[in-house]
Design a protein around this motif. Sequence first.
Motif, PDB file in Angstrom:
ATOM      1  N   CYS A 190       0.937  -1.159   0.162  1.00 42.17           N
ATOM      2  CA  CYS A 190       0.078   0.114  -0.124  1.00 42.17           C
ATOM      3  C   CYS A 190       0.742   0.968  -0.043  1.00 42.17           C
ATOM      4  CB  CYS A 190      -0.967   0.011   1.343  1.00 42.17           C
ATOM      5  SG  CYS A 190      -1.706   1.586   1.634  1.00 42.17           S
TER       6      CYS A 190
ATOM      7  N   ILE B 137       0.119   4.040   1.169  1.00 41.39           N
ATOM      8  CA  ILE B 137       0.092   4.861   2.263  1.00 41.39           C
ATOM      9  C   ILE B 137       0.709   4.179   3.467  1.00 41.39           C
ATOM     10  CG2 ILE B 137      -1.975   5.952   3.833  1.00 41.39           C
ATOM     11  CD1 ILE B 137      -1.590   7.186   0.855  1.00 41.39           C
ATOM     12  N   CYS B 138       0.296   3.044   3.848  1.00 38.95           N
ATOM     13  CA  CYS B 138       0.886   2.546   5.204  1.00 38.95           C
ATOM     14  C   CYS B 138       2.265   1.878   4.613  1.00 38.95           C
ATOM     15  CB  CYS B 138       0.151   1.576   5.769  1.00 38.95           C
ATOM     16  SG  CYS B 138      -0.566   0.108   4.815  1.00 38.95           S
TER      17      CYS B 138
ATOM     18  N   CYS C 192      -4.566   0.695   0.253  1.00 41.62           N
ATOM     19  CA  CYS C 192      -5.090  -0.632   0.716  1.00 41.62           C
ATOM     20  C   CYS C 192      -6.415  -0.404   1.087  1.00 41.62           C
ATOM     21  CB  CYS C 192      -4.111  -1.429   1.608  1.00 41.62           C
ATOM     22  SG  CYS C 192      -4.280  -0.616   3.285  1.00 41.62           S
TER      23      CYS C 192
ATOM     24  N   CYS D 257      -6.566   1.612   4.610  1.00 44.59           N
ATOM     25  CA  CYS D 257      -6.314   2.861   4.636  1.00 44.59           C
ATOM     26  C   CYS D 257      -7.341   3.725   3.689  1.00 44.59           C
ATOM     27  CB  CYS D 257      -4.809   3.207   3.819  1.00 44.59           C
ATOM     28  SG  CYS D 257      -3.555   2.571   4.675  1.00 44.59           S
TER      29      CYS D 257
HETATM   30 ZN   LIG Z   1      -2.663   0.844   3.684  1.00 47.41          ZN
END
Ligand SMILES: [Zn+2]
Length: 602
Positions: free
Chosen positions: A178, A180-181, A231, A234
């Motif tokens: 992902c 973001i994370c 994901c 997120c």
């Molecule tokens: Zn994520």
Amino acid sequence: MIRELAELGEKNRQNDTAGARLIHDALKEETMSIDLVINADGSFVQFIPFEKKTTAEAIFAKKGKARLLLDKAEEVLEYGGEKNKHKLFLDKLDEYKELKELEPVRLFYAQNKNNGLERARKEFEKQIPEKERSANIAFRLNKDQGKRIHEQQEVLQKIIEKREKWEKSELAKSVRLCSICGKNNHPVVDLPHGMIKNVPDGQKAGCALVSYNEKAYESYDLEGNLNSSICTHCAITYVEGLNWLLSNGQRKTDKKTKKDYMDYTNRKNLGNDTAILFWAKSNQPVNEIKLLDEPVEEDIFKLIQASPLTIKHKSRDEDVKGVLNSIQKGKADIVNNFSSDVFYSFTLSGAAARIAVRDWIETSLENVRLNIKQWFLDTAISKYENGTGHTVYQAIRNLAEACGTYLKKEKNGKDYYELDKKDPFVGRAGNILWGIALMGKKPPLNLLDRILRRIRLEGGRIYEDRAALIRLILNRNRGGNPMILEKLDSGNKQAAYVCGKIFAVLESIQYQALGDTNAGIRDRFFSAASLTPATTFGRLLKMTQHHLSKLRNEKPGLAINLDKDLQVLISQIHELPSVFNLEEQGQFAIGYYHKRQEIFNS
Ligand SMILES: [Zn+2]
């Protein structure tokens, strides 16, 4: 930005200490408004309208989907002949057929259909008023008052189980990190993210921040790396974070109009089409921001007098040591808490189903506090009331409105000006000023141009909001010019500033000699005096000699004082320029405001 929103959403989940609701990606908070009460054998009892929040199955998008046991009349009752929607609802029930808790609902739709669904359909329009028929309906057992079927622990657990199974199978298909994370704990899938509600000028059903179709990712209003994979987890937390920013606050009643309004905690509405959202990483409230909207003198004084750094700092060595230790021990939390609190803000507006994002700000919270303090120091302006001058502070909204377009109106034979509420520039100016207040930036000179045009159009009327804004713009774009003080400055010998003061004295002499005339010197000459001083002041000074000689006969003492005042000011000017540039026009306006406040109100 999405990363920070996701972090905020995650933090809110962790802080949901009430523990009243089960928090999981498979579940979502929804509103329910109608109870469909049935017996254990599936027969219909009654509808009960109410309104409450509940936890139910989270679905990726409303279109083409039905929610387990909690949905609208179209899905639940085939209301309006919505065969397809109703089928989606029944199919969803079928997916959960092993749950014994659902037995009464199954009987309602099958074996006991005549006494169940058919009767409910007939009663629905009788019992529920038309405007309430679009709300969510929940099934509830007659014998088990208070227990709704979709809220039962076994049902919620089953939803979670199914979700986890689905995520596992998606992860098995392809493993993607992902963006973001940075993890692959949850799958990245081609499904729409949640809707953002409460967006100015946006759709009632909500808007999408990140939006892409089934085949290819597409980005709207987002650039480069934000246009990448997110994901499922997120995607939920950033939507929750953003929705929270847009709606967090308290409902209040306006004392004057008695109308209800939302007093938002993390949102400012400047203009009709934009909202500014802000928060601190730690999610602690930033009280100073409220002052920008509602400047309470007492609190501003406290802020100004407070020591510059209210946040206690560790020494740098200690910080570095802490970071090294935490790396050694593998503890991320110390690293994360290493920097002082971070402040985020951005401007958002809706355009049909999409969201436009502008002006992303990321800075330290203490920097924001210092900038707000400086903002009040720079916009403070003296106002005379009942003979004494005192400092007043303006709300950002007032300053933004001072840059707006005003319409000429007439009442009882007198002209007055009223803000054109449709003028989009007010919202734009509000955004610009917000950025300036938080980031300590220089205001653009076009705001000065706008406000001076306004003042000239209205025959030299300068109120404290206009003066405050002019002072801010001049001082932050000062160059080598002297600082403009908040009150009358006899030490400022800048020609334009002194000319402004002279103009106020000339106005006063005319007023004393002729009284309140219809078209006084201000209405007739302010514009010319502030643009082309050399020619205008020659003419004005000649005119004033007539007023002075009239005054010498009637009020000799006053005439001597005003003349002396005038001569002192004139002696400070060595040469009158033929034109004043934009900044000088601003200095002229402030000089005039300061002197006039002193003369006319003291
Ligand atoms: Zn994520």
